[in-house]
Structures are given as C-alpha cells and as structure tokens.
Design a protein around this motif. Sequence first.
Motif, PDB file in Angstrom:
ATOM      1  N   ILE A  10      30.422  58.714  40.511  1.00 48.88           N
ATOM      2  CA  ILE A  10      29.245  58.118  41.343  1.00 48.88           C
ATOM      3  C   ILE A  10      29.352  57.387  42.477  1.00 48.88           C
ATOM      4  CG2 ILE A  10      26.834  57.380  41.116  1.00 48.88           C
ATOM      5  CD1 ILE A  10      26.693  58.254  38.273  1.00 48.88           C
ATOM      6  N   TYR A  11      30.264  56.355  42.125  1.00 48.91           N
ATOM      7  CA  TYR A  11      30.061  55.174  43.035  1.00 48.91           C
ATOM      8  C   TYR A  11      31.476  55.027  43.605  1.00 48.91           C
ATOM      9  CZ  TYR A  11      25.932  53.299  40.623  1.00 48.91           C
ATOM     10  OH  TYR A  11      24.795  53.181  40.193  1.00 48.91           O
ATOM     11  N   HIS A  12      32.632  55.897  43.432  1.00 45.50           N
ATOM     12  CA  HIS A  12      33.700  55.900  44.386  1.00 45.50           C
ATOM     13  C   HIS A  12      33.715  55.621  45.622  1.00 45.50           C
ATOM     14  CE1 HIS A  12      38.062  56.806  44.661  1.00 45.50           C
ATOM     15  NE2 HIS A  12      37.817  57.482  45.821  1.00 45.50           N
ATOM     16  N   PRO A  13      34.464  54.722  46.402  1.00 51.46           N
ATOM     17  CA  PRO A  13      35.579  54.127  45.991  1.00 51.46           C
ATOM     18  C   PRO A  13      35.236  52.650  45.330  1.00 51.46           C
ATOM     19  CG  PRO A  13      35.619  53.956  47.977  1.00 51.46           C
ATOM     20  CD  PRO A  13      34.199  54.453  47.699  1.00 51.46           C
ATOM     21  N   PHE A  14      34.082  52.261  44.761  1.00 54.45           N
ATOM     22  CA  PHE A  14      33.843  50.942  44.489  1.00 54.45           C
ATOM     23  C   PHE A  14      33.889  50.648  43.079  1.00 54.45           C
ATOM     24  CE2 PHE A  14      31.389  52.090  48.237  1.00 54.45           C
ATOM     25  CZ  PHE A  14      31.714  50.606  49.036  1.00 54.45           C
ATOM     26  N   GLN A  15      34.843  51.448  42.328  1.00 52.84           N
ATOM     27  CA  GLN A  15      34.814  51.393  40.617  1.00 52.84           C
ATOM     28  C   GLN A  15      35.648  49.931  40.480  1.00 52.84           C
ATOM     29  OE1 GLN A  15      34.021  53.478  38.543  1.00 52.84           O
ATOM     30  NE2 GLN A  15      34.922  52.666  36.700  1.00 52.84           N
ATOM     31  N   SER A  16      36.303  49.409  41.113  1.00 52.94           N
ATOM     32  CA  SER A  16      37.003  48.141  41.034  1.00 52.94           C
ATOM     33  C   SER A  16      35.895  47.069  40.689  1.00 52.94           C
ATOM     34  CB  SER A  16      37.815  47.714  42.129  1.00 52.94           C
ATOM     35  OG  SER A  16      37.149  47.451  43.283  1.00 52.94           O
ATOM     36  N   GLY A  17      34.691  46.917  41.368  1.00 61.08           N
ATOM     37  CA  GLY A  17      33.858  46.164  40.883  1.00 61.08           C
ATOM     38  C   GLY A  17      33.495  46.095  39.360  1.00 61.08           C
ATOM     39  N   GLY A  18      33.544  47.005  38.562  1.00 57.49           N
ATOM     40  CA  GLY A  18      33.003  46.941  37.442  1.00 57.49           C
ATOM     41  C   GLY A  18      34.270  46.782  36.334  1.00 57.49           C
ATOM     42  N   VAL A  19      35.237  46.351  36.802  1.00 54.96           N
ATOM     43  CA  VAL A  19      36.651  45.895  35.932  1.00 54.96           C
ATOM     44  C   VAL A  19      36.572  44.551  35.662  1.00 54.96           C
ATOM     45  CG1 VAL A  19      39.006  45.874  35.703  1.00 54.96           C
ATOM     46  CG2 VAL A  19      37.974  47.884  36.883  1.00 54.96           C
ATOM     47  N   THR A  20      36.530  44.110  34.418  1.00 55.16           N
ATOM     48  CA  THR A  20      36.620  42.369  33.909  1.00 55.16           C
ATOM     49  C   THR A  20      38.010  42.001  34.067  1.00 55.16           C
ATOM     50  OG1 THR A  20      36.744  43.298  31.613  1.00 55.16           O
ATOM     51  CG2 THR A  20      34.737  42.908  32.661  1.00 55.16           C
ATOM     52  N   VAL A  21      38.208  41.324  35.050  1.00 56.73           N
ATOM     53  CA  VAL A  21      39.524  40.502  35.115  1.00 56.73           C
ATOM     54  C   VAL A  21      39.257  38.969  35.377  1.00 56.73           C
ATOM     55  CG1 VAL A  21      40.623  42.576  36.388  1.00 56.73           C
ATOM     56  CG2 VAL A  21      39.411  40.900  37.576  1.00 56.73           C
ATOM     57  N   PRO A  22      39.890  38.221  34.806  1.00 58.26           N
ATOM     58  CA  PRO A  22      39.793  36.821  34.866  1.00 58.26           C
ATOM     59  C   PRO A  22      40.197  36.250  36.348  1.00 58.26           C
ATOM     60  CG  PRO A  22      42.006  37.357  33.768  1.00 58.26           C
ATOM     61  CD  PRO A  22      41.558  38.678  34.043  1.00 58.26           C
ATOM     62  N   SER A  23      39.296  35.161  36.576  1.00 54.70           N
ATOM     63  CA  SER A  23      39.185  34.505  37.711  1.00 54.70           C
ATOM     64  C   SER A  23      39.883  32.977  37.502  1.00 54.70           C
ATOM     65  CB  SER A  23      38.058  34.665  38.524  1.00 54.70           C
ATOM     66  OG  SER A  23      37.038  33.723  37.727  1.00 54.70           O
ATOM     67  N   VAL A  24      40.036  32.776  36.154  1.00 49.30           N
ATOM     68  CA  VAL A  24      40.586  31.512  35.806  1.00 49.30           C
ATOM     69  C   VAL A  24      41.950  31.668  35.061  1.00 49.30           C
ATOM     70  CG1 VAL A  24      38.327  30.469  35.877  1.00 49.30           C
ATOM     71  CG2 VAL A  24      39.306  31.770  33.660  1.00 49.30           C
ATOM     72  N   SER A  25      42.637  30.581  34.615  1.00 47.32           N
ATOM     73  CA  SER A  25      43.866  30.804  33.919  1.00 47.32           C
ATOM     74  C   SER A  25      43.785  31.724  32.788  1.00 47.32           C
ATOM     75  CB  SER A  25      44.398  29.537  33.790  1.00 47.32           C
ATOM     76  OG  SER A  25      43.619  29.048  32.628  1.00 47.32           O
ATOM     77  N   THR A  26      44.862  32.117  32.306  1.00 46.78           N
ATOM     78  CA  THR A  26      45.123  32.893  31.169  1.00 46.78           C
ATOM     79  C   THR A  26      44.351  32.316  29.890  1.00 46.78           C
ATOM     80  OG1 THR A  26      46.734  34.228  31.981  1.00 46.78           O
ATOM     81  CG2 THR A  26      46.500  34.296  29.513  1.00 46.78           C
TER      82      THR A  26
END
Length: 262
Positions: free
Chosen positions: A130-146
């Motif tokens: 539905i939303y391609h190519p904006f799929q990366s917006g829904g991926v949870t990745v840290p913006s801080v340290s591990t």
Amino acid sequence: MPRCNKCLPVESWAASPTCLTDFPRPDVSLTRKLGAEFVGTFILIFGATAAPIVNQKYNGAETLIGNAASSGLAVMIVILSTGHISGAHLNPALTIAFAALRHFPWPQVPAYIAAQVSGSICAAYALKGIYHPFQSGGVTVPSVSTAQAFLVEFVITFNLLFVVTAVATDTRAVGELAGIAVGATVMLNILIAGPLSGASMNPVRTLGPAVAAGNYSQIWIYLIAPTIGAIVGATVYTLIKLKDEGDGGPVTPRQVRSFRRG
C-alpha cells in the motif's frame, strides 16, 4: 491399534484402520484461538505500523501523539473483539511470560507464536504493497545507544506486562476495562519511548516490518529485551497481588484466562 473414538471417519474408504489412517480429529477450539491470534496480530501490526509510515510520507502529519493513539486504539479494539476467543495475546513476549507463570499452557506456546509471527509478516507486506516506498517509516530502530535502547524496551515492556497481568489474571481487577487499561499503557509507553527505540514492546511488532523492509538493524534488542521485561513485569505483579480469600495452600496452575471472560 486401540480406538479412541476421536478419529476422522475414514473407515468408509480404508479397508482397516491403521496408524496411517487413524488421524486425530482437529482441535477446533485451538484452531479458532490461533485464527483469532493471527487476525488480531494482523490488525495490531497494521495499525501500529501504518501510523509511522503515514507520518513519514506526509511530513509528520500523524505526530508522536498520533502514533501512540494509533497503537493504543489498535490494542484496545483487538482485546475487546478477540479477547474472549484467544485471550488476545498478540505478543510472543506476553505468551512466554504467561506460560512461565502458569497462566497459559506451554504446549500451545509454539502455535500461538507462529500465528503471531505470521500475522505480523502478512500485515507488514500488506503495508509494503500500500505505502511503498515508505515502508522504512514503520521499522523500529534505536536512535540511542544499544544499552539505552535495550533498557528502555525492557522498562516499557515491564510496565505493559505489569498492567496486563493485573487486568487479565487478578479477579479483583475490573476486567471489563482491560482493553482500555492496556491500550492506555501502550499509548503512554510510546509517548515516552517512541523517539528513543520506537517503543516496540513486542517482538513481532519489530520482526514483521523488518522482514518486509529488509532492515534488521539491532533486531536482537527487540527480541530479547521485551521478552525479559515481560517475564519480570508479570512476575512482579504476581508476587505483590492480593491472595484470594482462603488461599493459603500451594500455588496451583490457573485457568487459562488472559483477556477471556469468566
């Protein structure tokens, strides 16, 4: 072999029953539970992931409050609609924690997790279409340290399972408000942790979108931290809750409840 009277009616075409024709009758009850878990997880992941994707596509239209509300509302409506069927786990960490504390049977854990993972992946690919190519917006990745990401995922999942265990296993809690209580907890967790780690609280919230987007950055955090946090949160509530009247004997396995009525 001895007959158990629970076999499929295959005698009409089989000359004599053998170990190859005596198939056990399917467990319809478990099948319905797994179907509810699949659909419920699909709805949850679709709603919780679509909001950040829309936020990315339309330059912050949803905002953090919109993302939190989307996830909280998705949790609430799924609990209210499927809780009486499967218990509305929707989360492998919750399923494992409940099994560890004898609120849920271990033999059903693999099937529940398989349904949850399947629902998550299907929802993620539906979003990709539905939303391609904006799929990366829904991926949870840290913006801080591990370490910070691990700790925040642990704490917010602790919060979630503390509340879930209260409303799902304690007879003194107001069970009719379980969906609202859990949905509000999810909203709170996202408001305080969303910008840091994505506020997953759920291994399949991360796994499905990661598979669809091909982005597995630091995924181990979202598999391990929520599971440990869930077990600790459920354990802490179990230790501090009031005992039932006359309960002075050893702990016995509880009826499988979660968000089921009765």
